[in-house]
Design a protein around this motif. Structure first.
Motif: not given
Length: 208
Positions: A69-73, A79-83
């Motif tokens: 799930m973390d990798r899918v996120f 844009d790698n902004d954690s959102c």
């Protein structure tokens, strides 16, 4: 969200998320809005944070593996902004639910390439498999069994024999045998999960 903003988004996203038609794009935007509002999270104004996204994957598609799930996120979060923004949500789901084989090969490769160096290394395969396989209590050393699986995968998929999988290796292996697409862990929804999600999202939202 204002009607004008909604229309602008629908126009833009029905071009970039090409597997959905306009009314489906609109349903996905509304679902995104509903989920974000319901969470009452501080990220709410911008989108899904990691926990909200994992909750959604778990509830909608029955995903349980934290690492996957973390990798899918991370794969959705372009844009790698954690959102995850509404654009990343709709474009991500376009591949996740209806991607062509080519798109899904690229997506799965990104999920499995843990450090983003363009290769799936022996260590990365080991990590993914260790997480996705159930440990049997009777096994003396479950790691040994996983190492054997990694060896089998490399024997079958590593065409240039360099001890790791390049994108070209992975693509060729999957085109030869589609079952290898999710060789290192389930990172796509199963047919039942996607159909249930689409039915619920597209039918129910059309009534709104």
């Amino acid at each position: 969200m204002s009607a004008k903003r909604l229309q602008q988004l629908v126009e833009a996203l029905s071009r970039s998320a090409r597997h959905f038609n306009k009314s489906e794009v609109e349903c996905l935007i509304k679902l995104f809005d509903t989920l974000v509002t319901a969470s009452g999270d501080r990220f709410g104004a911008v989108g899904f944070d990691r926990n909200m996204f994992r909750d959604t994957l778990h509830r909608a598609f029955g995903m349980t593996d934290d690492m996957v799930m973390d990798r899918v996120f991370r794969t959705f979060d372009r844009d790698n902004d954690s959102c995850i923004s509404v654009e990343e949500w709709v474009e991500g789901l376009s591949v996740f639910l209806r991607g062509t084989l080519e798109e899904r090969i690229k997506y799965c490769f990104e999920v499995y390439d843990l450090n983003g160096d363009g290769y799936i290394s022996r260590e990365e395969m080991f990590q993914m498999l260790k997480n996705s396989l159930l440990k049997q209590p009777s096994e003396e050393d479950p790691d040994e069994g996983i190492k054997d699986l990694v060896d089998i995968a490399l024997k079958k998929m590593d065409y240039d024999h360099d001890g790791k999988l390049s994108f070209a290796d992975f693509e060729k292996a999957v085109r030869d045998d589609n079952l290898l697409l999710e060789a290192f862990g389930p990172c796509l929804p199963d047919i039942k999960g996607s159909l249930a999600f689409e039915k619920k999202t597209f039918k129910e939202n059309r009534k709104l």
